[in-house]
Scaffold this motif. Structure first.
Motif, PDB file in Angstrom:
ATOM      1  N   LEU A   1      43.020   8.373   3.565  1.00 29.07           N
ATOM      2  CA  LEU A   1      41.769   7.625   3.689  1.00 29.07           C
ATOM      3  C   LEU A   1      41.288   7.120   2.334  1.00 29.07           C
ATOM      4  O   LEU A   1      40.912   5.952   2.184  1.00 29.07           O
ATOM      5  N   ASP A   2      41.301   8.005   1.288  1.00 28.20           N
ATOM      6  CA  ASP A   2      40.816   7.590  -0.033  1.00 28.20           C
ATOM      7  C   ASP A   2      41.717   6.525  -0.645  1.00 28.20           C
ATOM      8  O   ASP A   2      41.234   5.628  -1.358  1.00 28.20           O
ATOM      9  N   CYS A   3      43.046   6.592  -0.370  1.00 33.27           N
ATOM     10  CA  CYS A   3      43.977   5.623  -0.973  1.00 33.27           C
ATOM     11  C   CYS A   3      43.751   4.219  -0.414  1.00 33.27           C
ATOM     12  O   CYS A   3      43.687   3.231  -1.167  1.00 33.27           O
ATOM     13  N   ILE A   4      43.627   4.065   0.912  1.00 29.60           N
ATOM     14  CA  ILE A   4      43.454   2.738   1.494  1.00 29.60           C
ATOM     15  C   ILE A   4      42.071   2.176   1.173  1.00 29.60           C
ATOM     16  O   ILE A   4      41.896   0.964   0.981  1.00 29.60           O
ATOM     17  N   LYS A   5      41.069   3.080   1.115  1.00 30.54           N
ATOM     18  CA  LYS A   5      39.737   2.603   0.740  1.00 30.54           C
ATOM     19  C   LYS A   5      39.741   2.046  -0.677  1.00 30.54           C
ATOM     20  O   LYS A   5      39.147   0.999  -0.955  1.00 30.54           O
ATOM     21  N   ALA A   6      40.425   2.750  -1.621  1.00 32.88           N
ATOM     22  CA  ALA A   6      40.507   2.260  -2.998  1.00 32.88           C
ATOM     23  C   ALA A   6      41.264   0.936  -3.049  1.00 32.88           C
ATOM     24  O   ALA A   6      40.904   0.010  -3.813  1.00 32.88           O
ATOM     25  N   HIS A   7      42.313   0.789  -2.231  1.00 34.80           N
ATOM     26  CA  HIS A   7      43.080  -0.457  -2.202  1.00 34.80           C
ATOM     27  C   HIS A   7      42.218  -1.613  -1.713  1.00 34.80           C
ATOM     28  O   HIS A   7      42.233  -2.721  -2.269  1.00 34.80           O
ATOM     29  N   TRP A   8      41.460  -1.354  -0.660  1.00 31.40           N
ATOM     30  CA  TRP A   8      40.625  -2.415  -0.113  1.00 31.40           C
ATOM     31  C   TRP A   8      39.392  -2.675  -0.988  1.00 31.40           C
ATOM     32  O   TRP A   8      38.876  -3.792  -1.005  1.00 31.40           O
ATOM     33  N   ASP A   9      38.914  -1.677  -1.708  1.00 30.64           N
ATOM     34  CA  ASP A   9      37.792  -1.912  -2.638  1.00 30.64           C
ATOM     35  C   ASP A   9      38.180  -2.952  -3.680  1.00 30.64           C
ATOM     36  O   ASP A   9      37.357  -3.777  -4.112  1.00 30.64           O
ATOM     37  N   ALA A  10      39.455  -2.910  -4.113  1.00 27.99           N
ATOM     38  CA  ALA A  10      39.928  -3.889  -5.093  1.00 27.99           C
ATOM     39  C   ALA A  10      40.011  -5.299  -4.512  1.00 27.99           C
ATOM     40  O   ALA A  10      40.067  -6.288  -5.270  1.00 27.99           O
ATOM     41  N   GLU A  11      40.048  -5.431  -3.169  1.00 30.60           N
ATOM     42  CA  GLU A  11      40.148  -6.749  -2.526  1.00 30.60           C
ATOM     43  C   GLU A  11      38.803  -7.255  -2.016  1.00 30.60           C
ATOM     44  O   GLU A  11      38.737  -8.283  -1.327  1.00 30.60           O
ATOM     45  N   ASP A  12      37.733  -6.562  -2.353  1.00 28.07           N
ATOM     46  CA  ASP A  12      36.409  -6.947  -1.857  1.00 28.07           C
ATOM     47  C   ASP A  12      36.016  -8.350  -2.283  1.00 28.07           C
ATOM     48  O   ASP A  12      35.349  -9.083  -1.523  1.00 28.07           O
ATOM     49  N   LEU A  13      36.392  -8.791  -3.478  1.00 24.50           N
ATOM     50  CA  LEU A  13      35.997 -10.114  -3.955  1.00 24.50           C
ATOM     51  C   LEU A  13      36.625 -11.211  -3.103  1.00 24.50           C
ATOM     52  O   LEU A  13      36.000 -12.265  -2.848  1.00 24.50           O
ATOM     53  N   LYS A  14      37.859 -11.020  -2.643  1.00 26.28           N
ATOM     54  CA  LYS A  14      38.541 -12.025  -1.813  1.00 26.28           C
ATOM     55  C   LYS A  14      38.084 -11.961  -0.366  1.00 26.28           C
ATOM     56  O   LYS A  14      38.259 -12.928   0.390  1.00 26.28           O
ATOM     57  N   ARG A  15      37.524 -10.801   0.038  1.00 25.91           N
ATOM     58  CA  ARG A  15      37.074 -10.567   1.406  1.00 25.91           C
ATOM     59  C   ARG A  15      38.203 -10.734   2.416  1.00 25.91           C
ATOM     60  O   ARG A  15      38.000 -11.046   3.582  1.00 25.91           O
ATOM     61  N   ILE A  16      39.404 -10.603   1.930  1.00 20.27           N
ATOM     62  CA  ILE A  16      40.587 -10.570   2.793  1.00 20.27           C
ATOM     63  C   ILE A  16      41.319  -9.280   2.463  1.00 20.27           C
ATOM     64  O   ILE A  16      41.675  -9.010   1.312  1.00 20.27           O
ATOM     65  N   TYR A  17      41.553  -8.442   3.487  1.00 18.63           N
ATOM     66  CA  TYR A  17      42.092  -7.113   3.272  1.00 18.63           C
ATOM     67  C   TYR A  17      43.484  -7.039   3.871  1.00 18.63           C
ATOM     68  O   TYR A  17      43.722  -7.542   4.986  1.00 18.63           O
ATOM     69  N   SER A  18      44.421  -6.458   3.132  1.00 19.88           N
ATOM     70  CA  SER A  18      45.827  -6.472   3.536  1.00 19.88           C
ATOM     71  C   SER A  18      46.392  -5.077   3.635  1.00 19.88           C
ATOM     72  O   SER A  18      45.885  -4.128   3.035  1.00 19.88           O
ATOM     73  N   CYS A  19      47.482  -4.948   4.393  1.00 25.38           N
ATOM     74  CA  CYS A  19      48.230  -3.685   4.480  1.00 25.38           C
ATOM     75  C   CYS A  19      49.198  -3.632   3.305  1.00 25.38           C
ATOM     76  O   CYS A  19      49.973  -4.573   3.093  1.00 25.38           O
ATOM     77  N   PRO A  20      49.182  -2.552   2.515  1.00 26.80           N
ATOM     78  CA  PRO A  20      50.056  -2.466   1.335  1.00 26.80           C
ATOM     79  C   PRO A  20      51.541  -2.544   1.692  1.00 26.80           C
ATOM     80  O   PRO A  20      52.354  -2.907   0.846  1.00 26.80           O
ATOM     81  N   GLN A  21      51.924  -2.202   2.948  1.00 25.06           N
ATOM     82  CA  GLN A  21      53.343  -2.204   3.304  1.00 25.06           C
ATOM     83  C   GLN A  21      53.802  -3.532   3.925  1.00 25.06           C
ATOM     84  O   GLN A  21      54.740  -4.164   3.462  1.00 25.06           O
ATOM     85  N   CYS A  22      53.145  -3.988   5.028  1.00 29.18           N
ATOM     86  CA  CYS A  22      53.605  -5.207   5.695  1.00 29.18           C
ATOM     87  C   CYS A  22      52.826  -6.453   5.301  1.00 29.18           C
ATOM     88  O   CYS A  22      53.156  -7.573   5.741  1.00 29.18           O
ATOM     89  N   ARG A  23      51.788  -6.280   4.526  1.00 26.86           N
ATOM     90  CA  ARG A  23      50.974  -7.374   4.009  1.00 26.86           C
ATOM     91  C   ARG A  23      50.185  -8.106   5.085  1.00 26.86           C
ATOM     92  O   ARG A  23      49.719  -9.229   4.864  1.00 26.86           O
ATOM     93  N   LYS A  24      50.050  -7.517   6.263  1.00 26.13           N
ATOM     94  CA  LYS A  24      49.206  -8.131   7.288  1.00 26.13           C
ATOM     95  C   LYS A  24      47.768  -8.112   6.793  1.00 26.13           C
ATOM     96  O   LYS A  24      47.305  -7.132   6.226  1.00 26.13           O
ATOM     97  N   THR A  25      47.038  -9.219   7.025  1.00 28.09           N
ATOM     98  CA  THR A  25      45.667  -9.341   6.533  1.00 28.09           C
ATOM     99  C   THR A  25      44.669  -9.083   7.647  1.00 28.09           C
ATOM    100  O   THR A  25      44.966  -9.285   8.830  1.00 28.09           O
ATOM    101  N   PHE A  26      43.468  -8.609   7.218  1.00 23.86           N
ATOM    102  CA  PHE A  26      42.416  -8.303   8.170  1.00 23.86           C
ATOM    103  C   PHE A  26      41.118  -8.920   7.690  1.00 23.86           C
ATOM    104  O   PHE A  26      40.779  -8.858   6.493  1.00 23.86           O
ATOM    105  N   THR A  27      40.382  -9.539   8.596  1.00 24.04           N
ATOM    106  CA  THR A  27      39.049 -10.043   8.313  1.00 24.04           C
ATOM    107  C   THR A  27      38.196  -9.841   9.567  1.00 24.04           C
ATOM    108  O   THR A  27      38.595 -10.287  10.664  1.00 24.04           O
ATOM    109  N   PRO A  28      37.084  -9.193   9.454  1.00 20.95           N
ATOM    110  CA  PRO A  28      36.529  -8.538   8.256  1.00 20.95           C
ATOM    111  C   PRO A  28      37.256  -7.231   7.955  1.00 20.95           C
ATOM    112  O   PRO A  28      38.238  -6.906   8.602  1.00 20.95           O
ATOM    113  N   ARG A  29      36.710  -6.473   7.001  1.00 17.81           N
ATOM    114  CA  ARG A  29      37.327  -5.191   6.604  1.00 17.81           C
ATOM    115  C   ARG A  29      37.288  -4.222   7.762  1.00 17.81           C
ATOM    116  O   ARG A  29      36.226  -3.956   8.337  1.00 17.81           O
TER     117      ARG A  29
END
Length: 556
Positions: A36-64
């Motif tokens: 939980l803490d790892c994915i939250k930290a990953h998505w915190d870094a993407e907050d400016l783009k407001r597009i959130y991705s999966c670190p493995q398959c790169r699928k994007t999610f909007t909203p978070r």
């Protein structure tokens, strides 16, 4: 649950971000799981783009996405930890990292080495090491802890294993070196030298262990001494307060008694004076009445009657009180004040002398401590020594506040005193020395002087050895001159090697029975030490020869 866990590998129960076992696992809509803490930290870094991705398959999610804990996966991870299958899941830890020694046999990703072989000059993981345990020829190889520096065991000149040790040059060599550069040197096998040095280390370790035991005993003794000091100090404070209270009560009782006696005497004297005053007042009244009668009689106009009655009225009776009144200077109770003042002064003298002894006694609790080794350490026990003029021989001249003494050719005008040395040119200190004391003495002149400690009851009159420093059992004396350097006690002479110093330090531990003489310079050099049992307080002293001067140095 265990059945499901048996098909898992480290990859599908580990977080692909931290590469560790999942902690609070969550699963994204694309099916990948993370801490939980790892994915939250990953998505915190993407907050400016407001597009959130999966670190493995790169699928994007909007909203978070809002993530929920994967309860089943969390239970599975906990079950794996309990059943011991975590070791299989964490097999990655068996692989060598940058700081580890890698197995030289492994191909691809190398595992950590568990042993290095000094014969093969290679390191092996647990699997590749097994032949060294199973094969008889390999069992003779020498295995050591994993090392990255195996090449250090290869001779740089002959590219051979350094299996020998040159004791002459104290270095490892190969067998070719022993007949080449190190020919004729004392060489032994590295194994033999190692065993020899291991024996030496064992001997050193035994000494260390013995020293540890000694120090532990010392610690135990110090702890016992600490407890004894605290108990003794508490009892002494209690007893001292009790005795001081008794003394205060005694003085108060005496003060009350003196006050009572003064008031009683005052009352008696006042009563006597008042009684006498009343009588005198009555006599004054009688005299005034008599004077009035005489005046009236004196004015009688009848001469015959006046002369006839004159003898009976003119006679004046003798006073019975005037002679009781003294005209001397009045002192009243001044003598009592003087007597109390004298008592106070005597008590002050007693308290001053007793306080010196009390203060010295207080400092005598550290007998377990070792003798100092530096001048600074000795100076902690320094005493200012002054010489007693009443003990000085008539040819000795004291100066500089009675800290300096010089041998004169002519006798000085010293008055007679029973403490004075009459034959030997000697003098003792005013101070009595107990506890731990240190002082320094400078000797000048060709013949120098005797630096001494002595009991106060040393004989003073006459030329016998009973009066002479170092020639009896009451004094200990170090002779310092440009030509002689000896210690004497009770006529026993102990020569001391070395050049006589101009400054001598004297250290006394009265309770421990230690008397040490030091040469004082940049370092403290022991000249002579006495271990005995002192039965009385000691006094510092000096004996002087022709043209010599001795000075006691003020503590710095």
């Amino acid at each position: 649950m265990a059945q499901r866990g048996s098909n898992l590998t480290s990859e599908n129960i580990s977080c692909s971000i931290c590469l560790d076992l999942l902690k609070d696992p969550v699963t994204t809509s694309c099916g990948h799981s993370y801490c939980l803490d790892c994915i939250k930290a990953h998505w915190d870094a993407e907050d400016l783009k407001r597009i959130y991705s999966c670190p493995q398959c790169r699928k994007t999610f909007t909203p978070r996405p809002v993530l929920e804990k994967n309860v089943v996966l969390a239970e599975l991870v906990e079950e794996l930890k309990k059943t011991g299958l975590q070791a299989a899941a964490t097999a990655d830890y068996c692989y060598a990292g940058p700081e580890d020694v890698a197995c030289d046999v492994c191909t691809g990703r190398k595992r950590k080495a568990v042993k290095s072989c000094l014969v093969c000059l290679a390191s092996f993981c647990e699997n590749h090491l097994q032949p060294h345990y199973d094969s008889p020829p390999l069992q003779k190889h020498q295995l050591v802890e994993p090392s990255k520096n195996l090449q250090e065991n290869i001779c740089p000149h002959h590219d051979k294993l350094m299996e020998m040790f040159c004791r002459t040059d104290q270095q490892l060599i190969c067998y070719l070196c022993s007949v080449d550069q190190h020919k004729g040197h004392e060489a032994v096998s590295a194994v033999a030298e190692t065993k020899q040095k291991q024996k030496e280390l064992e001997s050193t370790r035994r000494k260390i262990h013995q020293r540890i035991q000694d120090r532990e005993k010392g610690v135990k003794l110090l702890q016992q001494e600490l407890e004894a000091i605290n108990v003794s100090a508490d009892k002494t404070v209690e007893h001292s307060e009790e005795m001081f209270t008794q003394m205060i009560h005694l003085i108060q009782k005496r003060s009350s008694k003196v006050k009572q006696q003064i008031r009683s005497q005052q009352e008696a004297e006042v009563s006597r004076v008042q009684e006498l005053e009343e009588k005198l007042q009555q006599e004054i009244s009688d005299l005034k009445r008599k004077d009035a009668e005489l005046k009236q009689f004196s004015e009688t106009p009848d001469h015959s009657r006046f002369l006839h009655n004159y003898p009976s009225v003119s006679a004046l009776s003798e006073s019975t009180h005037s002679s009781s009144i003294s005209t001397r200077p009045r002192r009243h109770f001044e003598d009592v004040t003087a007597a109390v003042k004298e008592l106070r002064d005597r008590l002050q003298d007693v308290l001053r002398d007793a306080w010196t002894n009390i203060s010295l006694a207080i400092t005598e609790v550290d007998v377990l401590l070792s003798e100092p080794t530096t001048r600074a350490g000795f100076l902690k026990y320094s005493r200012e020594i002054t010489l007693n003029p009443n003990t000085a021989h008539r040819k000795l001249l004291l100066s500089d506040g009675n800290r300096k003494v010089k041998r004169m050719d002519q006798r000085q005008s010293h008055r007679d005193h029973p403490d004075r040395f009459t034959h030997w040119n000697q003098v003792l200190s005013k101070e009595s020395l107990t506890g731990r004391c240190y002082w320094e003495v400078e000797c000048r002149g060709l013949e120098g002087g005797n630096v001494t400690v002595s009991y106060k009851n040393i004989r003073r009159t006459g030329d016998s050895d009973e009066c002479r420093f170092g020639f009896n059992d009451k004094s200990w004396s170090l002779r310092c001159s440009t030509s002689k350097f000896v210690f004497r006690h009770n006529k026993t002479k102990t020569p001391i090697s070395g050049d006589p110093p101009s400054r001598v330090g004297v250290y006394l531990d009265h309770r421990a029975g230690v008397l040490s003489f030091y040469s004082v310079s940049d370092t403290m050099t022991l000249l002579h030490r006495v271990q005995t049992s002192f039965t009385q307080p000691l006094h510092a002293g000096v004996g002087l020869y022709t043209g010599s001067t001795v000075k006691f140095i003020k503590p710095e």
